[in-house]
Scaffold this motif. Structure first.
Motif, PDB file in Angstrom:
ATOM      1  N   SER A  34       0.800  -1.287  -0.061  1.00 64.71           N
ATOM      2  CA  SER A  34       0.031   0.097   0.080  1.00 64.71           C
ATOM      3  C   SER A  34       0.974   1.208   0.028  1.00 64.71           C
ATOM      4  O   SER A  34       2.117   1.227   0.443  1.00 64.71           O
ATOM      5  N   SER A  35       0.527   2.323  -0.810  1.00 64.96           N
ATOM      6  CA  SER A  35       1.064   3.678  -0.465  1.00 64.96           C
ATOM      7  C   SER A  35       0.251   4.538   0.597  1.00 64.96           C
ATOM      8  O   SER A  35      -0.879   4.648   0.573  1.00 64.96           O
ATOM      9  N   LEU A  36       1.123   5.099   1.211  1.00 64.38           N
ATOM     10  CA  LEU A  36       0.778   6.192   2.179  1.00 64.38           C
ATOM     11  C   LEU A  36       1.248   7.650   1.827  1.00 64.38           C
ATOM     12  O   LEU A  36       2.369   7.517   1.632  1.00 64.38           O
ATOM     13  N   GLY A  37       0.268   8.519   1.962  1.00 69.16           N
ATOM     14  CA  GLY A  37       0.845   9.628   1.344  1.00 69.16           C
ATOM     15  C   GLY A  37       0.553  10.730   2.732  1.00 69.16           C
ATOM     16  O   GLY A  37      -0.556  10.496   3.342  1.00 69.16           O
ATOM     17  N   LEU A  38       1.455  11.611   2.842  1.00 70.94           N
ATOM     18  CA  LEU A  38       1.277  12.810   3.714  1.00 70.94           C
ATOM     19  C   LEU A  38       0.980  13.994   3.034  1.00 70.94           C
ATOM     20  O   LEU A  38       1.442  14.410   2.174  1.00 70.94           O
ATOM     21  N   CYS A  39      -0.282  14.499   3.424  1.00 68.29           N
ATOM     22  CA  CYS A  39      -0.670  15.812   2.779  1.00 68.29           C
ATOM     23  C   CYS A  39      -0.883  17.022   3.980  1.00 68.29           C
ATOM     24  O   CYS A  39      -1.193  16.586   5.176  1.00 68.29           O
ATOM     25  N   PRO A  40      -0.546  18.267   3.583  1.00 71.45           N
ATOM     26  CA  PRO A  40      -0.518  19.223   4.605  1.00 71.45           C
ATOM     27  C   PRO A  40      -1.999  19.453   4.856  1.00 71.45           C
ATOM     28  O   PRO A  40      -3.054  19.231   4.077  1.00 71.45           O
TER      29      PRO A  40
END
Length: 161
Positions: free
Chosen positions: A3-9
């Motif tokens: 799985s990919s995990l993205g950090l968003c502001p």
């Protein structure tokens, strides 16, 4: 498979909010999608207005369609006063901003085509009537076309029962 995990502001959506992707037109290209966070109680009409503002598109001749499972434009969101939750829109869905106003509830906009043999050259002549109760300024709806020309047909909203 991973799985990919993205950090968003910014703040994460609350349980009552939806994180949606949207794009203009039905030809979705990678990198052209925009993102928006809205309340699940927001109407489809208000969501459309917000998306038009965010994308910088003018006018009121647009409608929303939900992208279907094979990444094509699905049925239009006809019930503009219904909430996104009622329309079963979920976080992560992609909505398409499509140009063209939907007909009023109970009305259909139906293109009708018929062919008549032409003159001695054997060419066919195509005529079109747009049956929506609004004739062209000349009062005549005709167009010439080549035989076998491709037509794009779009579904209209089903009449409410």
């Amino acid at each position: 498979m991973g799985s990919s995990l993205g950090l968003c502001p910014g703040k994460a959506p609350t349980p009552s909010q939806l994180f949606l992707f949207f794009t203009v037109g039905s030809d979705v290209q990678p990198g052209t999608e925009m993102e928006i966070i809205v309340e699940e109680t927001m109407s489809a009409r208000d969501c459309l207005k917000l998306m038009l503002e965010k994308s910088g598109l003018p006018g009121d001749t647009w409608h929303l369609r939900k992208m279907d499972w094979c990444y094509e434009a699905g049925e239009p969101l006809c019930e503009e006063d219904a909430s996104l939750k009622e329309l079963t829109i979920c976080s992560g869905d992609t909505l398409l901003l499509i140009e063209g106003k939907l007909p009023l509830p109970g009305f259909l906009k139906v293109p009708i085509w018929w062919y008549q043999p032409g003159g001695p050259s054997g060419h066919w002549k195509s005529h079109q009537d747009q049956v929506d109760g609004t004739p062209s300024p000349s009062g005549v709806w005709t167009a010439t076309s080549t035989q076998g020309e491709n037509r794009t047909w779009q579904p209209v909203c089903p009449k409410e029962k």
